[in-house]
Design a protein around this motif. Structure first.
Motif, PDB file in Angstrom:
ATOM      1  N   GLN A  63       0.967  -1.097  -0.252  1.00  0.00           N
ATOM      2  CA  GLN A  63       0.138  -0.029   0.165  1.00  0.00           C
ATOM      3  C   GLN A  63       0.758   1.112   0.071  1.00  0.00           C
ATOM      4  N   ALA A  64       1.792   1.217   0.796  1.00  0.00           N
ATOM      5  CA  ALA A  64       2.876   2.594   0.957  1.00  0.00           C
ATOM      6  C   ALA A  64       3.471   2.706  -0.408  1.00  0.00           C
ATOM      7  N   ALA A  65       4.059   1.335  -1.197  1.00  0.00           N
ATOM      8  CA  ALA A  65       4.833   1.585  -2.212  1.00  0.00           C
ATOM      9  C   ALA A  65       3.819   2.322  -3.647  1.00  0.00           C
ATOM     10  N   LYS A  66       2.743   2.322  -3.311  1.00  0.00           N
ATOM     11  CA  LYS A  66       1.967   2.761  -4.534  1.00  0.00           C
ATOM     12  C   LYS A  66       2.179   4.396  -4.632  1.00  0.00           C
ATOM     13  N   SER A  67       2.557   5.063  -3.534  1.00  0.00           N
ATOM     14  CA  SER A  67       2.960   6.371  -3.643  1.00  0.00           C
ATOM     15  C   SER A  67       4.316   6.712  -3.733  1.00  0.00           C
ATOM     16  N   TRP A  68       5.111   5.781  -3.988  1.00  0.00           N
ATOM     17  CA  TRP A  68       6.533   5.742  -4.076  1.00  0.00           C
ATOM     18  C   TRP A  68       6.820   6.353  -5.770  1.00  0.00           C
ATOM     19  N   VAL A  69       7.935   7.012  -5.452  1.00  0.00           N
ATOM     20  CA  VAL A  69       8.232   7.643  -6.912  1.00  0.00           C
ATOM     21  C   VAL A  69       9.098   6.868  -7.786  1.00  0.00           C
ATOM     22  N   GLU A  70       8.872   6.754  -9.075  1.00  0.00           N
ATOM     23  CA  GLU A  70       9.409   6.028 -10.063  1.00  0.00           C
ATOM     24  C   GLU A  70      10.877   6.872 -10.463  1.00  0.00           C
ATOM     25  N   ALA A  71      11.937   5.812 -10.424  1.00  0.00           N
ATOM     26  CA  ALA A  71      13.138   6.357 -10.975  1.00  0.00           C
ATOM     27  C   ALA A  71      13.986   5.590 -11.721  1.00  0.00           C
ATOM     28  N   PRO A  72      14.853   5.925 -12.482  1.00  0.00           N
ATOM     29  CA  PRO A  72      15.645   4.915 -13.292  1.00  0.00           C
ATOM     30  C   PRO A  72      16.705   4.318 -12.579  1.00  0.00           C
ATOM     31  N   ALA A  73      17.115   2.905 -12.687  1.00  0.00           N
ATOM     32  CA  ALA A  73      17.778   2.192 -12.052  1.00  0.00           C
ATOM     33  C   ALA A  73      18.930   1.638 -12.688  1.00  0.00           C
ATOM     34  N   ASP A  74      20.307   1.622 -12.555  1.00  0.00           N
ATOM     35  CA  ASP A  74      21.054   0.748 -13.218  1.00  0.00           C
ATOM     36  C   ASP A  74      21.476  -0.727 -12.566  1.00  0.00           C
ATOM     37  N   LEU A  75      21.060  -1.634 -13.307  1.00  0.00           N
ATOM     38  CA  LEU A  75      21.268  -3.039 -12.333  1.00  0.00           C
ATOM     39  C   LEU A  75      22.968  -3.400 -12.615  1.00  0.00           C
ATOM     40  N   LYS A  76      23.474  -3.814 -11.480  1.00  0.00           N
ATOM     41  CA  LYS A  76      24.810  -4.173 -11.224  1.00  0.00           C
ATOM     42  C   LYS A  76      24.876  -5.710 -11.156  1.00  0.00           C
ATOM     43  N   THR A  77      24.099  -6.467 -10.254  1.00  0.00           N
ATOM     44  CA  THR A  77      24.063  -7.846 -10.304  1.00  0.00           C
ATOM     45  C   THR A  77      22.851  -8.281 -10.336  1.00  0.00           C
ATOM     46  N   VAL A  78      22.265  -9.466 -11.091  1.00  0.00           N
ATOM     47  CA  VAL A  78      20.760 -10.126 -10.943  1.00  0.00           C
ATOM     48  C   VAL A  78      21.333 -11.511 -11.013  1.00  0.00           C
ATOM     49  N   GLU A  79      20.671 -12.027  -9.927  1.00  0.00           N
ATOM     50  CA  GLU A  79      20.807 -13.720  -9.623  1.00  0.00           C
ATOM     51  C   GLU A  79      19.566 -14.203  -9.308  1.00  0.00           C
ATOM     52  N   LEU A  80      19.298 -15.627  -9.639  1.00  0.00           N
ATOM     53  CA  LEU A  80      18.058 -16.385  -9.112  1.00  0.00           C
ATOM     54  C   LEU A  80      18.438 -17.248  -8.303  1.00  0.00           C
ATOM     55  N   GLU A  81      18.231 -17.077  -7.048  1.00  0.00           N
ATOM     56  CA  GLU A  81      18.923 -17.942  -6.000  1.00  0.00           C
ATOM     57  C   GLU A  81      17.777 -19.020  -5.623  1.00  0.00           C
ATOM     58  N   GLY A  82      18.332 -20.363  -5.260  1.00  0.00           N
ATOM     59  CA  GLY A  82      17.664 -21.486  -4.729  1.00  0.00           C
ATOM     60  C   GLY A  82      17.272 -22.390  -5.876  1.00  0.00           C
ATOM     61  N   SER A  83      16.819 -23.536  -5.370  1.00  0.00           N
ATOM     62  CA  SER A  83      16.337 -24.668  -6.528  1.00  0.00           C
ATOM     63  C   SER A  83      15.014 -24.919  -6.200  1.00  0.00           C
ATOM     64  N   ASP A  84      14.607 -25.623  -4.942  1.00  0.00           N
ATOM     65  CA  ASP A  84      13.215 -25.851  -4.640  1.00  0.00           C
ATOM     66  C   ASP A  84      12.244 -24.769  -4.487  1.00  0.00           C
ATOM     67  N   THR A  85      12.845 -23.755  -3.493  1.00  0.00           N
ATOM     68  CA  THR A  85      12.544 -22.460  -3.284  1.00  0.00           C
ATOM     69  C   THR A  85      13.563 -21.559  -3.836  1.00  0.00           C
ATOM     70  N   GLN A  86      12.830 -20.511  -4.471  1.00  0.00           N
ATOM     71  CA  GLN A  86      13.724 -19.344  -5.157  1.00  0.00           C
ATOM     72  C   GLN A  86      13.567 -18.045  -4.878  1.00  0.00           C
ATOM     73  N   HIS A  87      14.521 -16.968  -5.261  1.00  0.00           N
ATOM     74  CA  HIS A  87      13.913 -15.603  -5.307  1.00  0.00           C
ATOM     75  C   HIS A  87      15.123 -14.962  -5.905  1.00  0.00           C
ATOM     76  N   VAL A  88      14.851 -13.672  -6.153  1.00  0.00           N
ATOM     77  CA  VAL A  88      15.671 -12.909  -7.110  1.00  0.00           C
ATOM     78  C   VAL A  88      16.581 -11.795  -6.105  1.00  0.00           C
ATOM     79  N   VAL A  89      17.638 -11.925  -6.464  1.00  0.00           N
ATOM     80  CA  VAL A  89      18.721 -11.150  -5.714  1.00  0.00           C
ATOM     81  C   VAL A  89      19.496 -10.155  -6.664  1.00  0.00           C
ATOM     82  N   ALA A  90      19.433  -8.823  -6.389  1.00  0.00           N
ATOM     83  CA  ALA A  90      19.843  -7.819  -7.270  1.00  0.00           C
ATOM     84  C   ALA A  90      20.572  -6.694  -6.465  1.00  0.00           C
ATOM     85  N   THR A  91      21.710  -6.150  -7.290  1.00  0.00           N
ATOM     86  CA  THR A  91      21.890  -4.804  -6.558  1.00  0.00           C
ATOM     87  C   THR A  91      21.750  -3.567  -7.797  1.00  0.00           C
TER      88      THR A  91
END
Length: 575
Positions: free
Chosen positions: A45-73
């Motif tokens: 609910q709070a993030a609906k009012s957050w401001v959009e801004a461009p971001a440059d990705l440094k790293t992106v990984e998909l961690e986990g096998s059975d359970t997963q989540h995306v890790v990025a900087t």
């Protein structure tokens, strides 16, 4: 009345403590998942009012096998100042719900490879806080619900039971210690002679079970229907059966609530303390005056006993009798009436009970009325005492009771009695599909398991297919029995003809009454294991030579069975 005091033992404290400790992990797990769900919803609910801004990705990984989540900087600029960021979504934990993480990783990884900036959402009040994905996943909301509802409820229930049950148990132990040879003085309501209906307890139990069942089954079903699941179609068919059971549980809970709301609480005032095996159970049920609109009140006295052990332990009915009361008493209150209870309990050796907790006597009162029907149940004290007499049998209808004809009793069971042309000739017909609603429900459930079996075979899940196929076969046989099972007994003088079995495949047997050695009942081979319910029985004849012939199928009511046996024995010349 002086209240006896019991001294708590070390074993009691250990039991109470273990119940409380066992409930704590559930409670902690439920509270944690509640905090996780609330945090996710608040951040979404709070993030609906957050401001959009461009971001440059440094790293992106998909961690986990059975359970997963995306890790990025990543790095982003807000109001001319550069900030580092590493939060991706609303939740930072791993999960295996749906394809969200794979799809998100694919999108972010393609942007990184092509050197394209991505959109991040920045908290204007705290610019150091940002995230890449503010999507609220309905599947994750659904995933949290079973843990929030079930774990919290189980945890609170077990912990409360361990903390608060001690006082009640100590009181019960005190009564048992003070009356070791008089178990009818082991409960306060039995001592005072005012037994309240179990409606409140039944409503609580039904509500808790309905919430637990639906708290588990509904989220799983919704998760599948949301389309965010990798499960094949046949799993959905099986899953739909569980919410169907949940709907029945919810209706049962609502029914108990509506009965209590309309008729209030009923009280059985005992005149005999206790009721006596080989004697009487007497008293008056004080109930709502709305019963005056009903065509009689049906009283059912049942003796139930728990048999077996472990997973095979179940409750069976060892004796039961029914009476219909058509004369009510003045309760001294315009809003209340009295239902007289004067039931005879036979002294034969079939019934045996003592102070064991696994034997329970229940008195149920039922009445048909406009709207919701009346129903109340009481746990009553019935024991062998010094007043027990030998040779007591159940008599015919008493002063306040209405004698029900055999025709009416059998009609309620789906069996019709039809006179034939000849004198003293009669037909007992139990037609097929006498319970179409039950038959249809059973058929639909069987079809669901069969569809699941076929789907599992198509997807190569042979073990699952075998299990589902076994259930489908059992349910299909039960459905066929409901649709096709029938019996047709014709008696013309000394000549008897019986046709019994599935319609179209019924076995025909002709004999005379002189061939009949005895008349009795046997439990149906399709008898369900539903606890505390009367067994489905067939009335049978044992003929000379040892052959057994089924005469009338699928009866439940003890009075109907008893009167039908008396009638057939009279026609066979056995009385």
């Amino acid at each position: 009345m002086d209240k006896p005091i019991a001294k708590p033992t070390a074993g009691m404290y250990v039991g109470f403590g273990c119940a409380a400790l066992f409930g704590l992990p559930f409670l902690c797990g439920g509270l944690y998942m509640t905090w996780s769900l609330v945090s996710m919803l608040w951040l979404a609910q709070a993030a609906k009012s957050w401001v959009e801004a461009p971001a440059d990705l440094k790293t992106v990984e998909l961690e986990g096998s059975d359970t997963q989540h995306v890790v990025a900087t990543y790095e982003y600029v807000y109001e001319g100042q550069e900030y580092p960021g590493d939060r991706v979504g609303l939740l930072e934990s791993q999960d295996n719900v749906g394809k969200h993480h794979k799809q998100l990783f694919k999108r972010l990884n393609e942007a990184k490879k092509k050197g394209r900036p991505v959109v991040c959402y920045v908290d204007p009040k705290h610019p150091e806080h940002a995230l890449l994905d503010r999507t609220l996943r309905p599947a994750m909301v659904i995933f949290h619900l079973p843990f929030v509802v079930v774990f919290t409820l189980v945890g609170v229930g077990l912990t409360s039971a361990g903390v608060f049950a001690s006082k009640s148990m100590l009181r019960d132990e005190a009564l048992k210690a003070a009356n070791p040879d008089r178990p009818w003085r082991w409960r306060d309501d039995w001592i005072t002679g005012e037994v309240r209906s179990t409606g409140k307890k039944d409503l609580t139990a039904a509500l808790v079970f309905a919430v637990l069942w639906n708290g588990i089954s509904l989220p799983g079903c919704l998760l599948f229907l949301s389309g965010d699941s990798d499960a094949p179609w046949w799993v959905g068919i099986i899953m739909l059966l569980f919410p169907a059971v949940g709907a029945w549980l919810a209706w049962r809970c609502l029914k108990i609530f509506l009965i209590r709301r309309r008729y209030g609480e009923s009280v059985f005032r005992l005149a005999t303390k206790p009721g006596v095996i080989g004697g009487k159970l007497r008293g008056v049920i004080e109930a709502s005056s709305l019963l005056e609109q009903a065509d009689g009140v049906r009283l059912t006295l049942s003796c139930t006993k728990k048999v077996g052990s472990g997973d095979d332990r179940k409750t069976i009915i060892v004796w039961q009798d029914e009476r219909v009361i058509d004369r009510l008493l003045d309760a001294g209150d315009p809003s209340r009436v009295g239902v007289p209870v004067d039931l005879t309990i036979p002294s034969d050796g079939v019934i045996s009970t003592d102070a064991e907790d696994d034997v329970v006597w229940k008195l149920k009162a039922q009445a048909k009325s406009t709207g919701i029907d009346y129903e109340a149940e009481f746990e009553v004290p019935v024991f062998r005492t010094e007043d027990t007499q030998v040779g007591i049998e159940v008599p015919e209808a008493g002063e306040f009771e209405r004698e029900e004809s055999l025709e009416d009793l059998l009609f309620a069971e789906g069996v019709r009695i039809e006179p034939l042309g000849a004198l003293d000739s009669v037909r007992y017909l139990n037609p097929p599909a006498s319970k179409p609603l039950v038959s249809m429900i059973m058929t639909l459930v069987a079809a669901g398991f069969l569809a699941g079996c076929v789907g599992a075979l198509i997807h190569g899940e042979r073990f699952v297919a075998a299990v589902l196929g076994l259930f489908a076969c059992v349910l299909t046989l039960a459905s066929l029995e409901l649709w096709l099972g029938s019996s047709d007994l014709r008696i013309v003088g000394d000549y008897w003809e019986s046709r019994s079995g599935w319609y179209g495949f019924r076995r025909r047997r002709s004999f005379t009454r002189r061939d009949i050695m005895s008349l009795d009942t046997k439990v149906s081979s399709h008898q369900s294991n539903q606890e505390g319910k009367p067994k489905t029985k067939h009335v049978i004849a044992k003929l000379a030579g040892g052959e057994t012939v089924t005469l009338v199928r699928s009866l439940h009511g003890p009075v109907a069975i008893r009167k039908l046996l008396d009638d057939l024995r009279l026609r066979a010349g056995h009385e």
